[in-house]
Design a protein around this motif. Structure first.
Motif, mmCIF file in Angstrom:
data_model
loop_
_atom_site.group_PDB
_atom_site.id
_atom_site.type_symbol
_atom_site.label_atom_id
_atom_site.label_comp_id
_atom_site.label_asym_id
_atom_site.label_seq_id
_atom_site.Cartn_x
_atom_site.Cartn_y
_atom_site.Cartn_z
ATOM 1 N N GLU A 74 3.219 -9.605 -4.744
ATOM 2 C CA GLU A 74 2.558 -9.279 -3.474
ATOM 3 C C GLU A 74 3.544 -9.055 -2.341
ATOM 4 O O GLU A 74 3.402 -8.111 -1.555
ATOM 5 N N ASP A 75 4.569 -9.921 -2.245
ATOM 6 C CA ASP A 75 5.535 -9.785 -1.159
ATOM 7 C C ASP A 75 6.291 -8.470 -1.258
ATOM 8 O O ASP A 75 6.529 -7.802 -0.245
ATOM 9 N N PHE A 76 6.696 -8.088 -2.469
ATOM 10 C CA PHE A 76 7.424 -6.841 -2.640
ATOM 11 C C PHE A 76 6.549 -5.634 -2.309
ATOM 12 O O PHE A 76 6.991 -4.686 -1.655
ATOM 13 N N ILE A 77 5.306 -5.665 -2.758
ATOM 14 C CA ILE A 77 4.383 -4.554 -2.486
ATOM 15 C C ILE A 77 4.171 -4.393 -0.990
ATOM 16 O O ILE A 77 4.176 -3.280 -0.451
ATOM 17 N N SER A 78 3.997 -5.528 -0.289
ATOM 18 C CA SER A 78 3.798 -5.481 1.156
ATOM 19 C C SER A 78 5.035 -4.935 1.864
ATOM 20 O O SER A 78 4.927 -4.097 2.775
ATOM 21 N N LYS A 79 6.208 -5.395 1.439
ATOM 22 C CA LYS A 79 7.451 -4.933 2.056
ATOM 23 C C LYS A 79 7.662 -3.447 1.823
ATOM 24 O O LYS A 79 8.043 -2.712 2.730
ATOM 25 N N ARG A 80 7.383 -2.982 0.601
ATOM 26 C CA ARG A 80 7.561 -1.563 0.307
ATOM 27 C C ARG A 80 6.577 -0.720 1.118
ATOM 28 O O ARG A 80 6.956 0.336 1.640
ATOM 29 N N ARG A 81 5.356 -1.164 1.251
ATOM 30 C CA ARG A 81 4.378 -0.393 2.021
ATOM 31 C C ARG A 81 4.820 -0.265 3.475
ATOM 32 O O ARG A 81 4.717 0.815 4.081
ATOM 33 N N LYS A 82 5.325 -1.369 4.056
ATOM 34 C CA LYS A 82 5.819 -1.303 5.432
ATOM 35 C C LYS A 82 6.959 -0.296 5.553
ATOM 36 O O LYS A 82 7.030 0.474 6.511
ATOM 37 N N GLY A 83 7.860 -0.308 4.555
ATOM 38 C CA GLY A 83 8.964 0.644 4.578
ATOM 39 C C GLY A 83 8.491 2.076 4.471
ATOM 40 O O GLY A 83 9.018 2.973 5.150
ATOM 41 N N LEU A 84 7.485 2.317 3.638
ATOM 42 C CA LEU A 84 6.951 3.670 3.496
ATOM 43 C C LEU A 84 6.215 4.119 4.757
ATOM 44 O O LEU A 84 6.223 5.305 5.096
ATOM 45 N N ILE A 85 5.595 3.183 5.460
ATOM 46 C CA ILE A 85 4.923 3.525 6.721
ATOM 47 C C ILE A 85 5.955 3.981 7.750
ATOM 48 O O ILE A 85 5.772 5.001 8.439
ATOM 49 N N TRP A 86 7.059 3.220 7.873
ATOM 50 C CA TRP A 86 8.140 3.631 8.781
ATOM 51 C C TRP A 86 8.661 5.010 8.386
ATOM 52 O O TRP A 86 8.896 5.879 9.236
ATOM 53 N N TRP A 87 8.872 5.201 7.083
ATOM 54 C CA TRP A 87 9.383 6.479 6.594
ATOM 55 C C TRP A 87 8.436 7.624 6.946
ATOM 56 O O TRP A 87 8.868 8.669 7.435
#
Length: 549
Positions: A272-285
């Motif tokens: 869950e933590d990794f998925i959340s972190k990746r989604r935040k990164g993709l939103i910034w991107w």
């Protein structure tokens, strides 16, 4: 007897996830298989520890008589000069590895969609907009794009100018079919050259991903739901699609800083933590992509955002078209339209040097703030929380001691002191929860901009290389080595195009930097005020308990 398969570590790697193993630079690793696992190799380090190491971090050694030499597939990974503990800078890491951590599939990336068949003419969509073939030389040699699905900017500072196509363009060796829709305008703004604004701006939301399976549950992957505002039509994309898009953009735009996508990971991808972190990164991107006047409008990005998730045929057609795009590298500069008045190259050089100094200072400042914020976050989540909990327990122990007097008039005080202890325990929890609300967003922003700063040495190198060719051509004319001054003028005109594009990209960087850091600092201070306000309210509630004690 089978020979041992060995590899030499070319970077330090510190394992951060179960199943990985740490190695030091120049350490010899015994490999259990030459086949990489989605960009990772399984091996045993010199301490006897077995696990996965990134394939791009090692060079396979072959034995030829008494000499060992590195396997070429991993020997071309350049050094960045940094001793990062995780992966190489994203531009290098995500480009050099041919597989993503979302199960890159042969059926999606089949070779038939990658390269042209020999002798097959380029498809210029005859029913599309009108266009024209542009050449910088009557004997121009057309440059064909790379055929691999995952490619990117060469990070070797001594060959960037050549590899990016800058040299071919400046020397008049580029040609391409430019349609009206391919034209990219640089206009003269108040502060110098700027990309022409997108007349139809839009944004794109990335919703919580869902876990999907295929092959009857044998393979799993995360699917992200995207909703662009200019179509309002939802599409589903996997990480490998983002990775493919990133590679196409890096290949196409030599002087545009394509934001890095979040890093790959071989283990823990469904946590869950990794998925959340990746989604935040993709939103910034995604926010940076949609706000860029050029990237937001390019065909491959629009195909990524608008092609229906269920229309596999249309997706592959668009994918094939993007991989056959001839307006990449040197030919990309053919699409750029510049202001009528040429730039003063001396002034351009001064601005570029000034930006180099700024970028270095910003990178140093970002590294320092990121390290400081990370340490402060760790203290809040562990040290501060622990200390406030200790204080809370101490108050409760005192309250329990007071209860032993068994006096009625003491009961109110005992309860008040006990509630004070609970208040301190709550405040400790507030400290542990707070970094996710204020510090982590700042660190995410810093990571994104450090990716941009990693891109600019290559971008500036292209422009510097063009200026060098201008100086060389002028010197050759003066020495009589170049017959016609017109040839030198052509070099200057093409250098002007590269310079306008580079300065326009720098101007865009400054604009989004001011926008992003202003908004993030406002968010940070607002969250800090709310945090300390919450502490104040908790303490005031505890204080009121003593009124009736």
């Amino acid at each position: 007897m089978a020979k041992l398969l060995r590899a030499r570590a070319i970077y330090d790697f510190n394992s951060e996830n179960p199943g990985e193993v740490s190695v030091r630079e120049n350490e010899i690793v015994t490999l259990h298989s030459e086949k990489d696992i989605e960009g990772w190799l399984e091996g045993t380090n010199s301490k006897g520890e077995r696990g996965l190491v990134p394939a791009s971090y090692v060079e396979i050694l072959r034995e030829d008589d008494n000499n060992a030499y590195p396997e070429s597939r991993y020997a071309n990974v350049p050094s960045t000069g940094r001793a990062d503990n995780a992966f190489p800078p994203p531009a290098q890491q995500q480009v050099n590895q041919q597989t993503s951590d979302d199960d890159w599939d042969d059926d999606w990336d089949d070779s038939s969609t990658v390269a042209d068949e020999p002798g097959t003419p380029r498809d210029f969509e005859g029913n599309g907009p009108s266009g024209y073939r542009v050449s910088t030389s009557s004997a121009a040699r057309g440059q064909h794009p790379k055929s691999s699905a995952t490619v990117g900017r060469n990070l070797n500072r001594f060959s960037t100018f050549v590899k990016s196509g800058g040299e071919a363009f400046v020397l008049g060796e580029a040609e391409g079919f430019v349609k009206d829709g391919d034209k990219i305008c640089v206009v003269m703004g108040q502060h110098g050259p700027e990309w022409q604004e997108n007349p139809y701006p839009f944004t794109c939301a990335i919703h919580d991903p869902t876990k999907q399976t295929k092959f009857k549950g044998m393979k799993s992957y995360m699917s992200y739901r995207l909703t662009p505002t200019h179509t309002e039509q939802q599409v589903h994309r996997r990480y490998k699609h983002f990775d493919w898009l990133y590679a196409r953009l890096v290949e196409k735009f030599p002087v545009i800083s394509v934001p890095h996508i979040p890093e790959k990971q071989a283990t823990g991808r469904f946590e869950e933590d990794f998925i959340s972190k990746r989604r935040k990164g993709l939103i910034w991107w995604m926010n940076h992509m949609t706000s860029h006047p050029v990237l937001a409008r390019c065909d491959v990005f629009q195909h990524f955002l608008t092609c229906s998730s269920t229309d596999e045929k249309n997706w592959k057609m668009g994918k094939r078209k993007a991989e056959r795009d001839e307006l990449v590298g040197a030919n990309f500069f053919l699409t750029i339209s510049t202001p009528p008045a040429p730039l003063d190259f001396q002034e351009v050089e001064s601005k570029i040097d000034s930006f180099k100094s700024f970028a270095k200072r910003m990178d140093d400042g970002a590294l320092q703030l990121n390290a400081t914020a990370g340490e402060f976050a760790r203290k809040q989540m562990s040290g501060f929380r622990k200390e406030y909990h200790k204080m809370g327990v101490a108050f409760k122990v005192l309250s329990q001691a007071f209860e032993m007097d068994q006096q009625v008039y003491s009961a109110g005080l005992n309860r008040a002191i006990s509630l004070t202890g609970e208040a301190y325990e709550s405040i400790g929890d507030y400290f542990a929860e707070q970094p996710a609300k204020d510090l982590e967003p700042i660190m995410d922003l810093l990571a994104l901009y450090q990716g941009h700063l990693d891109n600019y040495p290559d971008i500036i190198h292209v422009q510097k290389g063009a200026l060098t060719k201008v100086k060389e051509s002028q010197r050759h004319v003066e020495e009589g080595k170049m017959e016609a001054a017109q040839a030198a003028d052509g070099v200057s005109e093409r250098c002007n195009i590269i310079s306008c594009a580079t300065l326009a990209e720098i101007q865009h960087f400054h604009r989004i930097r001011v926008r992003d850091f202003r908004a993030q600092m406002q968010h940070f201070l607002t969250q800090q005020m709310a945090f300390f306000g919450k502490i104040t309210v908790t303490l005031e509630e505890a204080l009121r308990k003593y009124d009736d004690a």
